[in-house]
Design a protein around this motif. Structure first.
Motif, PDB file in Angstrom:
ATOM      1  N   ARG A  34       0.855  -1.186   0.000  1.00 53.84           N
ATOM      2  CA  ARG A  34       0.000   0.000   0.000  1.00 53.84           C
ATOM      3  C   ARG A  34       0.893   1.238   0.000  1.00 53.84           C
ATOM      4  N   VAL A  35       0.669   2.121  -0.958  1.00 55.54           N
ATOM      5  CA  VAL A  35       1.415   3.375  -1.043  1.00 55.54           C
ATOM      6  C   VAL A  35       0.419   4.518  -0.909  1.00 55.54           C
ATOM      7  N   GLU A  36       0.736   5.441  -0.008  1.00 52.46           N
ATOM      8  CA  GLU A  36      -0.106   6.623   0.198  1.00 52.46           C
ATOM      9  C   GLU A  36       0.759   7.872   0.080  1.00 52.46           C
ATOM     10  N   LEU A  37       0.193   8.874  -0.549  1.00 52.48           N
ATOM     11  CA  LEU A  37       0.863  10.161  -0.718  1.00 52.48           C
ATOM     12  C   LEU A  37      -0.164  11.244  -0.437  1.00 52.48           C
ATOM     13  N   TRP A  38       0.187  12.199   0.411  1.00 54.50           N
ATOM     14  CA  TRP A  38      -0.752  13.287   0.688  1.00 54.50           C
ATOM     15  C   TRP A  38      -0.010  14.572   0.979  1.00 54.50           C
ATOM     16  N   ARG A  39      -0.714  15.668   0.689  1.00 55.52           N
ATOM     17  CA  ARG A  39      -0.131  16.980   0.981  1.00 55.52           C
ATOM     18  C   ARG A  39      -0.577  17.418   2.367  1.00 55.52           C
ATOM     19  N   ALA A  40       0.244  18.242   2.987  1.00 51.63           N
ATOM     20  CA  ALA A  40       0.000  18.715   4.347  1.00 51.63           C
ATOM     21  C   ALA A  40      -1.313  19.486   4.421  1.00 51.63           C
ATOM     22  N   GLU A  41      -2.002  19.287   5.507  1.00 51.18           N
ATOM     23  CA  GLU A  41      -3.241  19.997   5.748  1.00 51.18           C
ATOM     24  C   GLU A  41      -2.982  21.501   5.735  1.00 51.18           C
ATOM     25  N   GLY A  42      -3.881  22.245   5.124  1.00 46.75           N
ATOM     26  CA  GLY A  42      -3.736  23.692   5.046  1.00 46.75           C
ATOM     27  C   GLY A  42      -2.933  24.174   3.863  1.00 46.75           C
ATOM     28  N   THR A  43      -2.353  23.247   3.096  1.00 49.12           N
ATOM     29  CA  THR A  43      -1.587  23.625   1.906  1.00 49.12           C
ATOM     30  C   THR A  43      -2.550  23.872   0.764  1.00 49.12           C
ATOM     31  N   GLU A  44      -2.470  25.047   0.191  1.00 53.86           N
ATOM     32  CA  GLU A  44      -3.314  25.406  -0.960  1.00 53.86           C
ATOM     33  C   GLU A  44      -2.927  24.535  -2.148  1.00 53.86           C
ATOM     34  N   GLY A  45      -3.896  23.892  -2.759  1.00 59.23           N
ATOM     35  CA  GLY A  45      -3.631  23.039  -3.908  1.00 59.23           C
ATOM     36  C   GLY A  45      -3.547  23.825  -5.204  1.00 59.23           C
ATOM     37  N   GLU A  46      -2.608  23.434  -6.066  1.00 57.59           N
ATOM     38  CA  GLU A  46      -2.491  24.027  -7.397  1.00 57.59           C
ATOM     39  C   GLU A  46      -3.250  23.143  -8.379  1.00 57.59           C
ATOM     40  N   ASP A  47      -4.112  23.749  -9.197  1.00 57.68           N
ATOM     41  CA  ASP A  47      -4.997  22.994 -10.085  1.00 57.68           C
ATOM     42  C   ASP A  47      -4.268  22.119 -11.099  1.00 57.68           C
ATOM     43  N   HIS A  48      -3.105  22.545 -11.566  1.00 56.61           N
ATOM     44  CA  HIS A  48      -2.405  21.807 -12.615  1.00 56.61           C
ATOM     45  C   HIS A  48      -1.576  20.634 -12.081  1.00 56.61           C
ATOM     46  N   ILE A  49      -1.588  20.423 -10.767  1.00 55.42           N
ATOM     47  CA  ILE A  49      -0.878  19.295 -10.152  1.00 55.42           C
ATOM     48  C   ILE A  49      -1.925  18.453  -9.428  1.00 55.42           C
ATOM     49  N   PRO A  50      -2.152  17.209  -9.845  1.00 55.00           N
ATOM     50  CA  PRO A  50      -3.220  16.415  -9.228  1.00 55.00           C
ATOM     51  C   PRO A  50      -3.169  16.346  -7.702  1.00 55.00           C
ATOM     52  N   VAL A  51      -1.984  16.177  -7.101  1.00 53.43           N
ATOM     53  CA  VAL A  51      -1.880  16.126  -5.646  1.00 53.43           C
ATOM     54  C   VAL A  51      -1.833  17.533  -5.044  1.00 53.43           C
TER      55      VAL A  51
END
Length: 169
Positions: A34-51
């Motif tokens: 099982r592989v999990e990848l996540w961005r830190a809570e509160g980090t604004e997401g950029e639309d052109h990057i899926p994560v």
């Protein structure tokens, strides 16, 4: 959130879950870790990057619950600037664009296969016939391709677009 199941030629059924809004990717399967990848809570997401981000300090990657080191390059002009490096269990991987739609997965210099993903969570892979990918290679490759998308334009094409944007009319 989107979820796709793919039948990998070498590793059977794998499920790829992508939640771009929350910045999370999970890859599971009976024959892969099982592989999990996540961005830190509160980090604004950029639309052109899926994560949502290429800032490695704001990303966490785990393999069966154990943390791995992820180091995405900034993604500027060259294809190589879109590479993503991973270190785990004294081994290293790199997913790097090698065409407009695709990226190659390399483990310790060994070219394992070609991945493609448009950033919608669907991932396709073509393993090299002469390669011997392992289950961990597959899980990481699918996760990275889903999280960052694959492929990039060559520098000359980007330069032409930049010049075109400068011309009036």
């Amino acid at each position: 959130m989107v979820e796709h199941t793919v039948e990998d030629d070498r590793f059977g059924a794998l499920t790829v879950r992508l939640d771009s809004e929350r910045g999370e990717v999970t890859v599971t399967g009976e024959r892969v870790p099982r592989v999990e990848l996540w961005r830190a809570e509160g980090t604004e997401g950029e639309d052109h990057i899926p994560v949502g981000t290429r800032d490695g300090a704001r990303l966490t990657l785990t393999v069966d619950g154990e943390e791995a080191v992820i180091d995405p390059a900034k993604g500027r002009l060259t294809r190589r600037s879109y590479r993503v490096d991973v270190r785990y269990a004294e081994r290293s991987w790199r997913l790097v664009p090698d065409s407009i739609p695709g990226s190659r997965l390399v483990r310790a210099g060994a070219y394992l296969g070609d991945f493609s993903s448009d950033g919608d969570g669907k991932v396709l892979v073509e393993w090299r016939e002469d390669a011997e990918p392992e289950a961990l290679d597959a899980a990481l490759g699918y996760a990275l391709a889903a999280a960052f998308g694959t492929g990039a334009q060559p520098l000359w094409m980007t330069a032409i677009e930049m010049v075109g944007d400068l011309l009036p009319g």
